[in-house]
Design a protein around this motif. Structure first.
Motif, short mmCIF file in Angstrom:
data_model
loop_
_atom_site.label_atom_id
_atom_site.label_comp_id
_atom_site.label_asym_id
_atom_site.label_seq_id
_atom_site.Cartn_x
_atom_site.Cartn_y
_atom_site.Cartn_z
N HIS A 274 78.03 105.90 34.95
CA HIS A 274 78.52 107.22 35.33
C HIS A 274 79.64 107.12 36.35
O HIS A 274 79.71 106.14 37.11
CB HIS A 274 77.36 108.03 35.93
N THR B 299 80.47 103.27 37.37
CA THR B 299 79.58 102.11 37.44
C THR B 299 79.61 101.33 36.13
O THR B 299 79.80 101.90 35.06
CB THR B 299 78.11 102.53 37.70
N GLU C 218 74.12 96.18 38.47
CA GLU C 218 75.09 97.30 38.50
C GLU C 218 76.16 97.06 39.55
O GLU C 218 75.84 96.66 40.67
CB GLU C 218 74.35 98.61 38.82
N GLU D 287 76.84 99.17 34.40
CA GLU D 287 75.40 98.91 34.59
C GLU D 287 74.63 98.87 33.27
O GLU D 287 73.67 99.61 33.09
CB GLU D 287 74.78 99.96 35.53
N ASP E 225 76.60 103.06 44.70
CA ASP E 225 75.50 102.78 43.78
C ASP E 225 75.65 101.37 43.22
O ASP E 225 76.66 101.06 42.59
CB ASP E 225 75.60 103.83 42.64
CO CO Z 1 74.07 104.21 38.72
#
Ligand code: CO
Ligand code: MF3
Length: 291
Positions: A211, A242, A276, A244, A148
């Motif tokens: 998260h 992460t 991110e 972000e 991600d």
């Molecule tokens: Co994310």
């Protein structure tokens, strides 16, 4: 009932190594932080080297998607074209877009323009215009492993004011990253991000955070960027999450679009920025997995 793990048994982490040579000392250290009243990570949040290797493969696809978007993105393009680029790049490498059908999210990527804070849904009707700033937030599943990351792009000529916002949002990630070290706290990272963003006169969104990620799309911990040093979860080697932060030019308040149930806007209509990265806590600091 569970049998106590013997020192000569194989470690719980799946490394195949004896517990006493693997995570025994680690567990003892975690226990002492727990006894001192800190939030500590569960074993399920600790990735072993094999899992990290698989997640890195996923991240390669994730970054390739954002590279592909970066090559094509331009004024006049619709956000559904960005969605198509992400979808096609993802499946070309045998992966699956993590957002597609995730809790009903209809697209392969989130595209968030100007006062959209995050979770913007790509659409044929949304055309990139001169002066726009956009976050393209991409998440990928490869062989069951999740990655991600998000990048921002600027369209045509943007104002100096907006350029600054975009730059500070990017820099904030690396300010936070410097504070990611094992046996320290997530709040150390959160406060560093917050202090940095505030020093530029912007606000940090409180209601949406980062998260844990890797084995699932969204794992514990929930990651705040308005947290304080010495608080929140203990960071230990093998944890992945992460960074972000969403930063607003104006007020930190946000609201969700009632019609689509996803898009988050700034309450005051001011512009918002977000990049991110996905990071791994290592024995001596942190490594970027996806950016
Ligand atoms: Co994310
Ligand atoms: N990459 C985003 C995040 O984890 C995805 C949110 S879920 C979505 O922060 F369905 F909105 F895409």
């Amino acid at each position: 009932m569970a049998m106590k793990l013997g020192r000569n048994d194989k470690c719980w982490c799946g490394s195949g190594i004896k517990y006493k040579q693997c995570h025994e000392e680690f567990d003892r250290r975690i226990e002492s932080f727990k006894n001192a009243g800190h939030i500590v990570p569960d074993r399920s949040l600790i990735k072993n080297p094999e899992q990290v290797a698989k997640i890195r493969e996923s991240a390669k696809v994730n970054m390739a998607c954002l590279d592909a978007v970066g090559e094509k993105i331009c004024e006049g393009m619709s956000t559904s074209e960005i969605d198509r680029i992400v979808y096609e790049t993802t499946v070309k490498y045998g992966a699956i877009p993590a957002t597609l059908n995730y809790e009903g999210f209809p697209k392969s990527v989130c595209t968030s323009i100007n006062d959209v804070v995050c979770h913007g849904i790509p659409s044929d009707d949304e055309i990139l215009m001169d002066g726009d700033i956009i976050t393209v937030d991409c998440s990928t599943i490869l062989n069951g492993y999740f990655s991600d990351s998000a990048r921002m792009f600027t369209i045509g000529n943007i104002t100096e004011e907006d350029r600054k916002l975009v730059e500070v949002a990017k820099e904030a990630l690396y300010v936070g990253l410097k504070e990611v070290k094992p046996w320290r706290f997530l709040g150390d990272m959160g406060q560093a991000v917050n202090d940095f963003v505030k020093s530029h006169g912007y606000s940090v969104v409180r209601d949406i955070g980062g998260h844990g990620v890797g084995l699932e799309f969204h794992e514990d911990p929930w990651v705040s960027y308005v947290s304080r040093k010495g608080t929140e979860m203990l960071m230990v080697p093998g944890m992945m999450f992460t960074i972000e932060p969403m930063i607003n030019m104006g007020d930190a308040e946000v609201f969700q679009d009632e019609d689509d149930g996803w898009t988050i806007f700034t309450a005051d209509g001011s512009k918002s920025a977000q990049w991110e990265i996905q990071i791994l806590v290592t024995e001596d600091g942190a490594e970027i997995i996806s950016e």
